[in-house]
Write a protein that holds these residues in place. Structure first.
Motif, PDB file in Angstrom:
ATOM      1  N   LEU A   1     -17.484   3.814 -40.952  1.00  0.00           N
ATOM      2  CA  LEU A   1     -17.046   5.172 -40.631  1.00  0.00           C
ATOM      3  C   LEU A   1     -18.211   6.032 -40.153  1.00  0.00           C
ATOM      4  O   LEU A   1     -18.097   6.753 -39.149  1.00  0.00           O
ATOM      5  CB  LEU A   1     -16.432   5.827 -41.869  1.00  0.00           C
ATOM      6  CG  LEU A   1     -14.961   5.590 -42.115  1.00  0.00           C
ATOM      7  CD1 LEU A   1     -14.597   6.048 -43.524  1.00  0.00           C
ATOM      8  CD2 LEU A   1     -14.140   6.327 -41.089  1.00  0.00           C
TER       9      LEU A   1
ATOM     10  N   GLU B   1      -9.459   4.713 -44.574  1.00  0.00           N
ATOM     11  CA  GLU B   1     -10.596   5.459 -44.040  1.00  0.00           C
ATOM     12  C   GLU B   1     -10.327   6.963 -44.056  1.00  0.00           C
ATOM     13  O   GLU B   1     -11.220   7.755 -44.351  1.00  0.00           O
ATOM     14  CB  GLU B   1     -10.921   4.993 -42.625  1.00  0.00           C
ATOM     15  CG  GLU B   1     -11.433   3.576 -42.576  1.00  0.00           C
ATOM     16  CD  GLU B   1     -11.562   3.038 -41.174  1.00  0.00           C
ATOM     17  OE1 GLU B   1     -12.472   2.203 -40.955  1.00  0.00           O
ATOM     18  OE2 GLU B   1     -10.781   3.440 -40.282  1.00  0.00           O
TER      19      GLU B   1
ATOM     20  N   PHE C   1      -8.798   5.609 -37.187  1.00  0.00           N
ATOM     21  CA  PHE C   1      -8.906   5.525 -38.643  1.00  0.00           C
ATOM     22  C   PHE C   1      -7.791   4.652 -39.192  1.00  0.00           C
ATOM     23  O   PHE C   1      -6.654   4.739 -38.729  1.00  0.00           O
ATOM     24  CB  PHE C   1      -8.721   6.910 -39.292  1.00  0.00           C
ATOM     25  CG  PHE C   1      -9.790   7.901 -38.987  1.00  0.00           C
ATOM     26  CD1 PHE C   1     -10.974   7.913 -39.717  1.00  0.00           C
ATOM     27  CD2 PHE C   1      -9.604   8.849 -37.996  1.00  0.00           C
ATOM     28  CE1 PHE C   1     -11.951   8.856 -39.454  1.00  0.00           C
ATOM     29  CE2 PHE C   1     -10.579   9.797 -37.730  1.00  0.00           C
ATOM     30  CZ  PHE C   1     -11.752   9.803 -38.449  1.00  0.00           C
TER      31      PHE C   1
ATOM     32  N   THR D   1     -17.026  -0.203 -45.575  1.00  0.00           N
ATOM     33  CA  THR D   1     -16.097   0.697 -44.891  1.00  0.00           C
ATOM     34  C   THR D   1     -16.752   2.047 -44.623  1.00  0.00           C
ATOM     35  O   THR D   1     -16.609   2.610 -43.528  1.00  0.00           O
ATOM     36  CB  THR D   1     -14.816   0.885 -45.727  1.00  0.00           C
ATOM     37  OG1 THR D   1     -14.192  -0.393 -45.886  1.00  0.00           O
ATOM     38  CG2 THR D   1     -13.855   1.848 -45.063  1.00  0.00           C
TER      39      THR D   1
ATOM     40  N   THR E   1     -13.207   3.377 -51.493  1.00  0.00           N
ATOM     41  CA  THR E   1     -13.551   2.209 -50.696  1.00  0.00           C
ATOM     42  C   THR E   1     -15.030   1.903 -50.864  1.00  0.00           C
ATOM     43  O   THR E   1     -15.776   2.719 -51.402  1.00  0.00           O
ATOM     44  CB  THR E   1     -13.180   2.426 -49.211  1.00  0.00           C
ATOM     45  OG1 THR E   1     -13.250   1.188 -48.523  1.00  0.00           O
ATOM     46  CG2 THR E   1     -14.064   3.463 -48.546  1.00  0.00           C
TER      47      THR E   1
END
Length: 129
Positions: free
Chosen positions: A57, A77, A73, A53, A49
């Motif tokens: 996170l 993720e 999540f 993203t 990713t």
């Protein structure tokens, strides 16, 4: 460090109750790889990713209460966190091909075994959903 946790499905997402040390390990792995001088393509290859993203996170895993808390999540993720935990160690392989434990521990604050066990815990939790 406890490496097992449970995922519960919440629509298209998953919720995990993570301990502070689990969050810290995930944070360290992601932020170490995110802040390396690599291209967007390289980061996507490493983690599956992009930066946006990964940044989201990192933000969700940052600090917070000293007790366990729920983190949401998406599947991509979870993949990124798993990849970060398993990939971080490859950045600490010497030219001779040996893993260098001490620099890994100094930089990330955990042992490789902790990252490996937590990555395995993600797979086990996903398998149980």
């Amino acid at each position: 460090m406890r490496t097992r946790f449970r995922l519960t499905r919440d629509g298209d997402a998953f919720v995990a109750r993570l301990t502070p040390s689990q969050r810290a390990a995930m944070y360290e792995a992601l932020s170490y790889l995110r802040h390396r001088d690599v291209s967007d393509l390289t980061l996507t290859v490493l983690l599956g990713t992009g930066r946006e993203t990964v940044d989201a996170l990192i933000e969700r895993l940052t600090g917070g209460p000293a007790e366990s808390r729920d983190i949401r999540f998406r599947a991509e993720e979870l993949h990124a966190v798993h990849s970060a935990l398993t990939t971080a160690a490859t950045m600490f392989v010497s030219r001779e091909g040996a893993f260098t434990q001490e620099p890994f521990h100094i930089r990330l604050g955990f042992y490789r075994e902790n990252f490996d066990a937590l990555a395995n815990g993600i797979v086990e939790a996903a398998s149980a959903v």
